[in-house]
Design a protein around this motif. Structure first.
Motif, PDB file in Angstrom:
ATOM      1  N   VAL A 231      -0.723  -7.097  -1.506  1.00  0.00           N
ATOM      2  CA  VAL A 231      -1.111  -7.936  -2.574  1.00  0.00           C
ATOM      3  C   VAL A 231       0.282  -9.064  -2.603  1.00  0.00           C
ATOM      4  CG1 VAL A 231      -1.198  -8.120  -5.071  1.00  0.00           C
ATOM      5  CG2 VAL A 231      -2.266  -6.500  -3.907  1.00  0.00           C
ATOM      6  N   ILE A 232       1.313  -8.875  -2.468  1.00  0.00           N
ATOM      7  CA  ILE A 232       2.419  -9.701  -2.486  1.00  0.00           C
ATOM      8  C   ILE A 232       2.536 -10.788  -1.415  1.00  0.00           C
ATOM      9  CG2 ILE A 232       5.035 -10.058  -2.426  1.00  0.00           C
ATOM     10  CD1 ILE A 232       3.957  -9.026  -5.216  1.00  0.00           C
ATOM     11  N   ASP A 233       1.995 -10.327  -0.038  1.00  0.00           N
ATOM     12  CA  ASP A 233       1.884 -11.215   0.973  1.00  0.00           C
ATOM     13  C   ASP A 233       0.856 -12.177   0.888  1.00  0.00           C
ATOM     14  OD1 ASP A 233       4.135 -10.108   2.051  1.00  0.00           O
ATOM     15  OD2 ASP A 233       3.010  -8.746   3.413  1.00  0.00           O
ATOM     16  N   HIS A 234      -0.474 -11.715   0.455  1.00  0.00           N
ATOM     17  CA  HIS A 234      -1.590 -12.713   0.478  1.00  0.00           C
ATOM     18  C   HIS A 234      -2.034 -13.470  -0.924  1.00  0.00           C
ATOM     19  CE1 HIS A 234      -2.130 -10.056   3.848  1.00  0.00           C
ATOM     20  NE2 HIS A 234      -3.169 -10.850   4.150  1.00  0.00           N
ATOM     21  N   ARG A 235      -1.354 -12.997  -2.020  1.00  0.00           N
ATOM     22  CA  ARG A 235      -1.653 -13.825  -3.392  1.00  0.00           C
ATOM     23  C   ARG A 235      -0.304 -14.296  -4.087  1.00  0.00           C
ATOM     24  NH1 ARG A 235      -6.428 -14.957  -3.213  1.00  0.00           N
ATOM     25  NH2 ARG A 235      -6.131 -15.555  -5.294  1.00  0.00           N
ATOM     26  N   ASP A 236      -0.265 -15.498  -3.753  1.00  0.00           N
ATOM     27  CA  ASP A 236       0.919 -16.376  -4.277  1.00  0.00           C
ATOM     28  C   ASP A 236       1.470 -16.494  -5.835  1.00  0.00           C
ATOM     29  OD1 ASP A 236       1.442 -16.840  -1.508  1.00  0.00           O
ATOM     30  OD2 ASP A 236       0.647 -18.731  -1.591  1.00  0.00           O
ATOM     31  N   GLU A 237       0.198 -16.210  -6.334  1.00  0.00           N
ATOM     32  CA  GLU A 237       0.408 -16.037  -7.951  1.00  0.00           C
ATOM     33  C   GLU A 237       0.870 -15.053  -8.444  1.00  0.00           C
ATOM     34  OE1 GLU A 237      -3.884 -14.515  -7.393  1.00  0.00           O
ATOM     35  OE2 GLU A 237      -2.454 -15.729  -6.125  1.00  0.00           O
ATOM     36  N   ILE A 238       1.208 -14.149  -7.564  1.00  0.00           N
ATOM     37  CA  ILE A 238       1.680 -12.620  -8.270  1.00  0.00           C
ATOM     38  C   ILE A 238       3.042 -12.424  -7.406  1.00  0.00           C
ATOM     39  CG2 ILE A 238       1.100 -10.068  -8.198  1.00  0.00           C
ATOM     40  CD1 ILE A 238      -1.881 -11.011  -7.768  1.00  0.00           C
ATOM     41  N   ASP A 239       3.910 -12.034  -8.733  1.00  0.00           N
ATOM     42  CA  ASP A 239       5.161 -11.377  -8.317  1.00  0.00           C
ATOM     43  C   ASP A 239       5.565 -10.103  -8.205  1.00  0.00           C
ATOM     44  OD1 ASP A 239       5.856 -14.079  -7.735  1.00  0.00           O
ATOM     45  OD2 ASP A 239       6.965 -14.372  -9.549  1.00  0.00           O
ATOM     46  N   GLU A 240       4.903  -9.316  -9.209  1.00  0.00           N
ATOM     47  CA  GLU A 240       5.334  -7.925  -9.035  1.00  0.00           C
ATOM     48  C   GLU A 240       3.777  -7.003  -9.148  1.00  0.00           C
ATOM     49  OE1 GLU A 240       7.471  -5.000 -12.222  1.00  0.00           O
ATOM     50  OE2 GLU A 240       7.226  -7.176 -12.546  1.00  0.00           O
ATOM     51  N   VAL A 241       3.814  -6.001  -8.362  1.00  0.00           N
ATOM     52  CA  VAL A 241       2.873  -4.951  -8.663  1.00  0.00           C
ATOM     53  C   VAL A 241       3.706  -3.672  -8.723  1.00  0.00           C
ATOM     54  CG1 VAL A 241       0.812  -3.961  -7.457  1.00  0.00           C
ATOM     55  CG2 VAL A 241       1.573  -6.312  -6.762  1.00  0.00           C
ATOM     56  N   ARG A 242       2.928  -2.838  -9.659  1.00  0.00           N
ATOM     57  CA  ARG A 242       3.408  -1.543 -10.137  1.00  0.00           C
ATOM     58  C   ARG A 242       2.317  -0.408  -9.945  1.00  0.00           C
ATOM     59  NH1 ARG A 242       7.503   1.565 -10.939  1.00  0.00           N
ATOM     60  NH2 ARG A 242       7.240   3.633 -12.236  1.00  0.00           N
ATOM     61  N   PHE A 243       2.535   0.509  -9.067  1.00  0.00           N
ATOM     62  CA  PHE A 243       1.366   1.479  -9.247  1.00  0.00           C
ATOM     63  C   PHE A 243       1.767   2.932  -9.748  1.00  0.00           C
ATOM     64  CE2 PHE A 243       0.311  -1.072  -5.304  1.00  0.00           C
ATOM     65  CZ  PHE A 243      -0.865  -1.543  -5.580  1.00  0.00           C
ATOM     66  N   SER A 244       0.935   3.621 -10.247  1.00  0.00           N
ATOM     67  CA  SER A 244       0.989   4.989 -10.536  1.00  0.00           C
ATOM     68  C   SER A 244      -0.133   5.860  -9.777  1.00  0.00           C
ATOM     69  CB  SER A 244       1.103   5.202 -12.155  1.00  0.00           C
ATOM     70  OG  SER A 244       1.116   6.538 -12.457  1.00  0.00           O
ATOM     71  N   LEU A 245       0.334   6.752  -8.861  1.00  0.00           N
ATOM     72  CA  LEU A 245      -0.785   7.210  -7.910  1.00  0.00           C
ATOM     73  C   LEU A 245      -0.695   8.786  -8.030  1.00  0.00           C
ATOM     74  CD1 LEU A 245      -0.658   5.079  -4.878  1.00  0.00           C
ATOM     75  CD2 LEU A 245      -2.106   4.668  -6.739  1.00  0.00           C
ATOM     76  N   PRO A 246      -1.437   9.454  -8.645  1.00  0.00           N
ATOM     77  CA  PRO A 246      -1.411  10.799  -8.476  1.00  0.00           C
ATOM     78  C   PRO A 246      -1.818  11.171  -7.298  1.00  0.00           C
ATOM     79  CG  PRO A 246      -3.418  10.150 -10.012  1.00  0.00           C
ATOM     80  CD  PRO A 246      -2.641   8.984  -9.638  1.00  0.00           C
ATOM     81  N   ASN A 247      -1.382  12.247  -6.603  1.00  0.00           N
ATOM     82  CA  ASN A 247      -1.933  12.807  -5.483  1.00  0.00           C
ATOM     83  C   ASN A 247      -3.038  13.688  -5.608  1.00  0.00           C
ATOM     84  OD1 ASN A 247      -2.439  13.762  -2.551  1.00  0.00           O
ATOM     85  ND2 ASN A 247      -0.120  13.628  -2.386  1.00  0.00           N
ATOM     86  N   LYS A 248      -4.452  13.619  -5.347  1.00  0.00           N
ATOM     87  CA  LYS A 248      -5.424  14.555  -5.712  1.00  0.00           C
ATOM     88  C   LYS A 248      -5.523  15.320  -4.465  1.00  0.00           C
ATOM     89  CE  LYS A 248      -9.177  12.616  -7.805  1.00  0.00           C
ATOM     90  NZ  LYS A 248      -8.888  13.134  -9.192  1.00  0.00           N
ATOM     91  N   HIS A 249      -4.828  16.576  -4.536  1.00  0.00           N
ATOM     92  CA  HIS A 249      -4.765  17.387  -3.616  1.00  0.00           C
ATOM     93  C   HIS A 249      -6.097  18.146  -2.901  1.00  0.00           C
ATOM     94  CE1 HIS A 249      -0.254  17.198  -3.846  1.00  0.00           C
ATOM     95  NE2 HIS A 249      -0.457  17.710  -5.182  1.00  0.00           N
ATOM     96  N   HIS A 250      -6.161  18.100  -1.765  1.00  0.00           N
ATOM     97  CA  HIS A 250      -7.163  18.835  -1.366  1.00  0.00           C
ATOM     98  C   HIS A 250      -6.841  19.856  -0.046  1.00  0.00           C
ATOM     99  CE1 HIS A 250      -9.411  15.427  -2.694  1.00  0.00           C
ATOM    100  NE2 HIS A 250     -10.469  15.983  -2.602  1.00  0.00           N
TER     101      HIS A 250
END
Length: 297
Positions: A231-250
């Motif tokens: 996202v940062i590399d391809h979208r010049d209008e964005i300076d910060e991305v934050r994720f919260s990713l639960p690991n849905k275990h299988h």
């Protein structure tokens, strides 16, 4: 002696549906808008004086009136209209924060006249938060509940082991998560062109999904970083991305008691407990501003 700390008030979860009619063809914007205002509000807490208080019912009415007056081009633009109005029209109000959830609809194609039948599209909910203090803007967009899965090209091995470790190393596993993400724009209102909010949202989502699909994952942390970096590399209008990713275990089911070999084919999906991976990816030289707890955004 007690003193008053930070405070705000407003009207939460104003559901507004705006229908735009172009002849027999209709367009829908379906939003859940929460308004939060802060400023010179000490006296209402100390003495109960409402002299500086704009009623929350008024903020609700403003949401609906603006939906008619301005239409809803995008969640971000609608929030900008609202935030600017509250700060510039009421002297005691110093800062307005507008949080918006958007529920997407897609047209049901049919042979009848007109184009006015819709079905709720996708699983994810689009998000936006607009904050304005009379001089500076902060626009954060995002999404939640975007469920994704890779059925292969994922491993988890080489990790620390101690006396309590029972998890076997996996060299071909399912990787699944519910993506909750926010991204902060570098846009300010001082002569810079306003981003195409809808196009930006679709492109950010596309880059996230492509990074998730194209990364051979050695950990969910690695996948998260690749998603944010793309996202940062391809979208010049964005300076910060934050994720919260639960690991849905299988987990692979043990079929040996039944005389069957489980060659990475049958899994049990465990909804809890789950690993929770969270991180921020920043443009070099930028400061992190999105809260670590995305539920408070």
């Amino acid at each position: 002696m007690p003193i008053l700390g930070p405070n705000q008030y407003g009207k939460a979860e104003n559901r507004v549906v705006r229908i735009t009619r172009h002849g027999a063809t209709h367009h829908i914007k379906d939003l859940n808008v929460s308004v939060s205002l802060s400023g010179d509000m000490d006296e209402v807490h100390y003495s109960g004086s409402n002299a500086n208080v704009l009623p929350t019912d008024t903020t609700k009415n403003t949401v609906y009136a603006f939906a008619k007056q301005y239409g809803i081009e995008s969640a971000e633009q609608f929030g900008i209209h609202l935030a600017r109005h509250f700060v510039t029209s009421q002297q005691p109000i110093r800062t307005a924060r507008i949080r918006i959830e958007e529920y997407a609809w897609e047209r049901i194609e049919h042979s009848g006249e007109g184009a006015h039948s819709f079905v709720r599209r996708g699983q994810e909910t689009r998000l936006a938060q607009i904050t304005y203090d009379g001089s500076a803007w902060e626009v954060v967009s995002g999404l939640k509940d975007l469920t994704v899965m890779n059925s292969t090209d994922s491993e988890f091995s080489g990790y620390v082991k101690d006396r309590y470790t029972t998890l076997p190393e996996a060299y071909d596993r399912i990787l699944a998560t519910d993506v909750s993400g926010r991204w902060r724009f570098n846009w300010t209102d001082d002569g810079h062109p306003t981003p195409d909010w809808d196009h930006s949202y679709e492109q950010v989502k596309r880059h996230m999904l492509e990074a998730f699909a194209q990364t051979y994952s050695l950990s969910l942390q690695q996948t998260l970083y690749q998603m944010g970096s793309r996202v940062i590399d391809h979208r010049d209008e964005i300076d910060e991305v934050r994720f919260s990713l639960p690991n849905k275990h299988h987990f692979l089911v043990d079929l040996e008691p039944f005389g069957l070999k489980n060659d990475n084919e049958v899994y049990v999906a465990a909804d809890r407990p789950y690993g929770l991976i969270e991180a921020t990816v920043l443009r070099d030289g930028c400061e992190a501003k999105i809260p670590a707890d995305l539920t408070n955004l």
